[in-house]
Design an enzyme around this catalytic site. Structure first.
Site, PDB file in Angstrom:
ATOM      1  N   THR A 161       3.721   4.422  15.554  1.00  0.00           N
ATOM      2  CA  THR A 161       3.315   3.149  14.929  1.00  0.00           C
ATOM      3  C   THR A 161       3.802   3.093  13.475  1.00  0.00           C
ATOM      4  O   THR A 161       3.192   2.423  12.642  1.00  0.00           O
ATOM      5  CB  THR A 161       1.787   2.938  15.017  1.00  0.00           C
ATOM      6  OG1 THR A 161       1.117   3.958  14.289  1.00  0.00           O
ATOM      7  CG2 THR A 161       1.298   2.968  16.442  1.00  0.00           C
ATOM      8  N   CYS A 209      -3.474  -3.515   4.725  1.00  0.00           N
ATOM      9  CA  CYS A 209      -2.553  -4.514   5.291  1.00  0.00           C
ATOM     10  C   CYS A 209      -3.011  -5.952   5.042  1.00  0.00           C
ATOM     11  O   CYS A 209      -2.344  -6.901   5.478  1.00  0.00           O
ATOM     12  CB  CYS A 209      -2.368  -4.260   6.783  1.00  0.00           C
ATOM     13  SG  CYS A 209      -1.820  -2.589   7.118  1.00  0.00           S
ATOM     14  N   SER A 250     -10.179   2.748  14.104  1.00  0.00           N
ATOM     15  CA  SER A 250      -9.562   1.635  13.386  1.00  0.00           C
ATOM     16  C   SER A 250      -9.292   0.452  14.321  1.00  0.00           C
ATOM     17  O   SER A 250      -9.545  -0.713  13.962  1.00  0.00           O
ATOM     18  CB  SER A 250      -8.250   2.124  12.761  1.00  0.00           C
ATOM     19  OG  SER A 250      -7.690   1.123  12.005  1.00  0.00           O
ATOM     20  N   GLU A 276       0.850  -1.190   0.000  1.00  0.00           N
ATOM     21  CA  GLU A 276       0.000   0.000   0.000  1.00  0.00           C
ATOM     22  C   GLU A 276       0.886   1.241   0.000  1.00  0.00           C
ATOM     23  O   GLU A 276       0.423   2.343   0.264  1.00  0.00           O
ATOM     24  CB  GLU A 276      -0.965  -0.003   1.177  1.00  0.00           C
ATOM     25  CG  GLU A 276      -0.302  -0.196   2.518  1.00  0.00           C
ATOM     26  CD  GLU A 276      -1.286  -0.318   3.677  1.00  0.00           C
ATOM     27  OE1 GLU A 276      -2.079   0.599   3.865  1.00  0.00           O
ATOM     28  OE2 GLU A 276      -1.233  -1.344   4.386  1.00  0.00           O
ATOM     29  N   HIS A 329      -2.283  -9.567  12.739  1.00  0.00           N
ATOM     30  CA  HIS A 329      -1.704  -8.392  12.089  1.00  0.00           C
ATOM     31  C   HIS A 329      -1.346  -7.423  13.218  1.00  0.00           C
ATOM     32  O   HIS A 329      -2.178  -7.150  14.096  1.00  0.00           O
ATOM     33  CB  HIS A 329      -2.739  -7.773  11.132  1.00  0.00           C
ATOM     34  CG  HIS A 329      -2.360  -6.386  10.704  1.00  0.00           C
ATOM     35  ND1 HIS A 329      -1.134  -6.112  10.143  1.00  0.00           N
ATOM     36  CD2 HIS A 329      -3.016  -5.199  10.777  1.00  0.00           C
ATOM     37  CE1 HIS A 329      -1.059  -4.820   9.885  1.00  0.00           C
ATOM     38  NE2 HIS A 329      -2.189  -4.242  10.263  1.00  0.00           N
TER      39      HIS A 329
HETATM   40  N1  COA Z   1       2.084   4.024  30.546  1.00  0.00           N
HETATM   41  C1  COA Z   1       1.419   2.949  30.024  1.00  0.00           C
HETATM   42  N2  COA Z   1       0.415   3.072  29.102  1.00  0.00           N
HETATM   43  C2  COA Z   1       0.082   4.318  28.699  1.00  0.00           C
HETATM   44  C3  COA Z   1       0.726   5.460  29.205  1.00  0.00           C
HETATM   45  C4  COA Z   1       1.767   5.278  30.171  1.00  0.00           C
HETATM   46  N3  COA Z   1       2.415   6.324  30.701  1.00  0.00           N
HETATM   47  N4  COA Z   1       0.173   6.548  28.602  1.00  0.00           N
HETATM   48  C5  COA Z   1      -0.781   6.088  27.754  1.00  0.00           C
HETATM   49  N5  COA Z   1      -0.838   4.744  27.809  1.00  0.00           N
HETATM   50  C6  COA Z   1      -1.703   3.836  27.033  1.00  0.00           C
HETATM   51  C7  COA Z   1      -3.132   4.316  26.908  1.00  0.00           C
HETATM   52  O1  COA Z   1      -3.892   3.973  28.049  1.00  0.00           O
HETATM   53  C8  COA Z   1      -3.563   3.592  25.646  1.00  0.00           C
HETATM   54  O2  COA Z   1      -3.849   2.256  25.967  1.00  0.00           O
HETATM   55  P1  COA Z   1      -5.227   1.567  25.493  1.00  0.00           P
HETATM   56  O3  COA Z   1      -5.175   1.545  23.995  1.00  0.00           O
HETATM   57  O4  COA Z   1      -5.174   0.206  26.074  1.00  0.00           O
HETATM   58  O5  COA Z   1      -6.320   2.428  25.986  1.00  0.00           O
HETATM   59  C9  COA Z   1      -2.284   3.572  24.795  1.00  0.00           C
HETATM   60  O6  COA Z   1      -1.210   3.824  25.702  1.00  0.00           O
HETATM   61  C10 COA Z   1      -2.244   4.637  23.711  1.00  0.00           C
HETATM   62  O7  COA Z   1      -2.528   5.870  24.307  1.00  0.00           O
HETATM   63  P2  COA Z   1      -3.504   6.896  23.587  1.00  0.00           P
HETATM   64  O8  COA Z   1      -3.635   8.081  24.443  1.00  0.00           O
HETATM   65  O9  COA Z   1      -4.728   6.182  23.139  1.00  0.00           O
HETATM   66  O10 COA Z   1      -2.568   7.240  22.328  1.00  0.00           O
HETATM   67  P3  COA Z   1      -2.806   8.151  21.094  1.00  0.00           P
HETATM   68  O11 COA Z   1      -4.045   8.933  21.164  1.00  0.00           O
HETATM   69  O12 COA Z   1      -1.542   8.896  20.938  1.00  0.00           O
HETATM   70  O13 COA Z   1      -2.982   7.094  19.860  1.00  0.00           O
HETATM   71  C11 COA Z   1      -2.859   5.180  18.459  1.00  0.00           C
HETATM   72  C12 COA Z   1      -2.484   5.782  19.819  1.00  0.00           C
HETATM   73  C13 COA Z   1      -2.370   3.723  18.427  1.00  0.00           C
HETATM   74  C14 COA Z   1      -4.370   5.183  18.282  1.00  0.00           C
HETATM   75  C15 COA Z   1      -2.149   6.001  17.331  1.00  0.00           C
HETATM   76  O14 COA Z   1      -0.765   5.835  17.458  1.00  0.00           O
HETATM   77  C16 COA Z   1      -2.573   5.624  15.938  1.00  0.00           C
HETATM   78  O15 COA Z   1      -3.578   6.110  15.438  1.00  0.00           O
HETATM   79  N6  COA Z   1      -1.801   4.746  15.242  1.00  0.00           N
HETATM   80  C17 COA Z   1      -2.160   4.212  13.960  1.00  0.00           C
HETATM   81  C18 COA Z   1      -3.157   3.104  14.180  1.00  0.00           C
HETATM   82  C19 COA Z   1      -3.235   2.196  12.994  1.00  0.00           C
HETATM   83  O16 COA Z   1      -2.233   1.833  12.482  1.00  0.00           O
HETATM   84  N7  COA Z   1      -4.430   1.839  12.600  1.00  0.00           N
HETATM   85  C20 COA Z   1      -4.568   0.858  11.606  1.00  0.00           C
HETATM   86  C21 COA Z   1      -4.926  -0.390  12.323  1.00  0.00           C
HETATM   87  S1  COA Z   1      -4.780  -1.750  11.315  1.00  0.00           S
END
Ligand code: COA
Length: 400
Positions: A165, A124, A214, A92, A246
């Site tokens: 990520t 993916c 997602s 992709e 995945h």
């Molecule tokens: N210690 C431990 N865990 C912590 C933490 C700390 N100090 N601070 C935050 N976290 C945890 C949160 O609780 C959360 O866990 P959860 O998912 O179990 O609730 C996780 O870390 C991520 O924190 P969050 O605030 O949700 O992060 P974010 O808003 O920055 O976004 C993603 C995280 C993954 C959603 C973002 O990186 C993203 O959009 N990535 C792309 C996703 C993708 O590839 N999608 C396609 C899927 S196939």
């Protein structure tokens, strides 16, 4: 008539699946704790909350074509090349809107010209689509071998929520009859629905994603295809030695295994969770490689687990945003370790060079997407196949 009956019987009993598995990622990485601190985040958010420890950094001298060729050359012998008649390239993050990356790779690998070579796309999920097509092809032509590639550079952009990520790399799967690694079960369960959780409009070099949505859709699709798989096959969780996911980031797979094992016997939960830890080891060190992520996880399991034995059944959950998912399974074969061609991937990953966050940001901006003509200095890139530049919009690949 006799021939048709005989052939049908042969197909029924023929084992088809993954004969060899190769992987490549560049020799550079950024440390996730350091990236977190630079972005004013708690390192544990990246290390535990997202589940990533290191992230592959892709220099401008590598793209999906070179990474694919570098992965495939680790597994293909002269005899394999002679029997190959189909190359399916799933990506992709392709490098051309018209010409398939598979055609460049076929040339770099020195494949014969009487082959089919093309590209497939469905986020993916693409490599799994390729694998299933390859299986069907070998069922019709048992002497042929198929090269299935999943290669990508995951880009969400600097300082975006998706940044931790990112990653990149390529997997190469050789599919054949009597495979050394995994004989695929015939039944699988799949689902497609038009959903806008992740996409990349034409002309954009970074993905657009609604990350939380997602992740929820991923888990919903997992539930749907898992229920369907159980109905179709009569198999249950206890019939699986491990479940692979995945892994766009490894925490999502952890949520997946927790979902599947909810209400299961503690011993079964413990066994599957332990195997999941082995299956995410390499992905934690590389990051997302989109199409190849599930197969990097398979490689990680095969090299890290000490419990697996021939005859074990593995379950595989493939997901591609947009969205499409498939749950399928396969039986480990007696020579499954031999199918990795003796490459020690733990060592390869440990031998990479760490780059600073500044250097990673610099390299991120150097990727050649729009240049008409540019030469690249590839002298520091130790990979066998490199991108040497672009001349009048033609990418210049070479072996060095
Ligand atoms: N210690 C431990 N865990 C912590 C933490 C700390 N100090 N601070 C935050 N976290 C945890 C949160 O609780 C959360 O866990 P959860 O998912 O179990 O609730 C996780 O870390 C991520 O924190 P969050 O605030 O949700 O992060 P974010 O808003 O920055 O976004 C993603 C995280 C993954 C959603 C973002 O990186 C993203 O959009 N990535 C792309 C996703 C993708 O590839 N999608 C396609 C899927 S196939």
């Amino acid at each position: 008539m006799y021939d048709i009956v005989k052939k049908t019987k042969e197909w029924k009993f023929m084992k088809i699946g993954i004969d060899k598995l190769g992987f490549f990622t560049p020799d550079l990485y950024v440390d996730m704790a350091e990236l977190a601190r630079t972005r004013h985040e708690d390192p544990n958010k990246y290390l535990i909350g997202i589940g990533q420890a290191k992230m592959a950094v892709i220099p401008p001298t590598q793209d999906v074509v070179t990474m694919a060729a570098n992965a495939a050359q680790r597994i293909l012998t002269v005899d394999d090349k002679e029997q190959l008649d189909l190359v399916i390239f799933a990506t992709e993050s392709g490098i051309d809107n018209s010409k398939a990356a598979a055609v460049y790779v076929a040339r770099l690998l020195g494949l014969k010209s009487n082959i089919r070579a093309f590209e497939v796309k469905q986020a993916c999920y693409g490599a799994t689509a390729g694998l299933q097509l390859a299986r069907d092809h070998v069922a019709l032509f048992p002497r042929s071998k198929v090269l299935v590639i999943g290669a990508d550079i995951a880009r969400y952009g600097l300082k975006t929520p998706g940044e931790p990520t990112q990653g990149g790399g390529a997997v190469a799967l050789l599919v054949s009859a009597d495979p050394q690694i995994l004989a695929l079960d015939k039944q699988s369960a799949y689902q497609t629905q038009d959903i806008m959780d992740f996409w990349r409009p034409l002309g954009q070099t970074e993905a657009m994603v609604d990350g939380k949505y997602s992740s929820n859709i991923y888990l919903e699709f997992l539930d749907h295809v898992w229920q369907d798989y159980q109905q179709k096959t009569g198999l249950k969780l206890e019939d699986l030695a491990a479940v692979l996911f995945h892994l766009p980031y490894t925490k999502l797979g952890l949520k997946g295994i927790r979902q599947l094992t909810t209400g299961a016997e503690p011993a079964l939960t413990l066994r599957l969770t332990k195997e999941f830890e082995h299956a995410r080891t390499f992905n934690r060190l590389v990051g997302n490689l989109y199409t190849g992520s599930l197969y990097l996880s398979l490689l990680s399991l095969l090299q890290q687990s000490e419990q697996l034995i021939a005859g074990d059944r593995l379950g595989l959950f493939s997901y591609g945003s947009g969205a499409e998912a498939e749950f399928y399974s396969g039986i480990l074969q007696p020579d499954f370790k031999a199918g990795l061609m003796g490459v020690d991937y733990s060592q390869l990953l440990a031998n990479r060079q760490q780059v600073s966050v500044d250097k990673y940001e610099h390299l991120f901006k150097q990727q050649l997407f729009h240049a008409a003509t540019e030469e690249l200095d590839y002298s520091n890139d130790p990979a066998r196949f490199v991108l040497a530049g672009v001349k009048e919009y033609q990418r210049q690949y070479l072996e060095h």
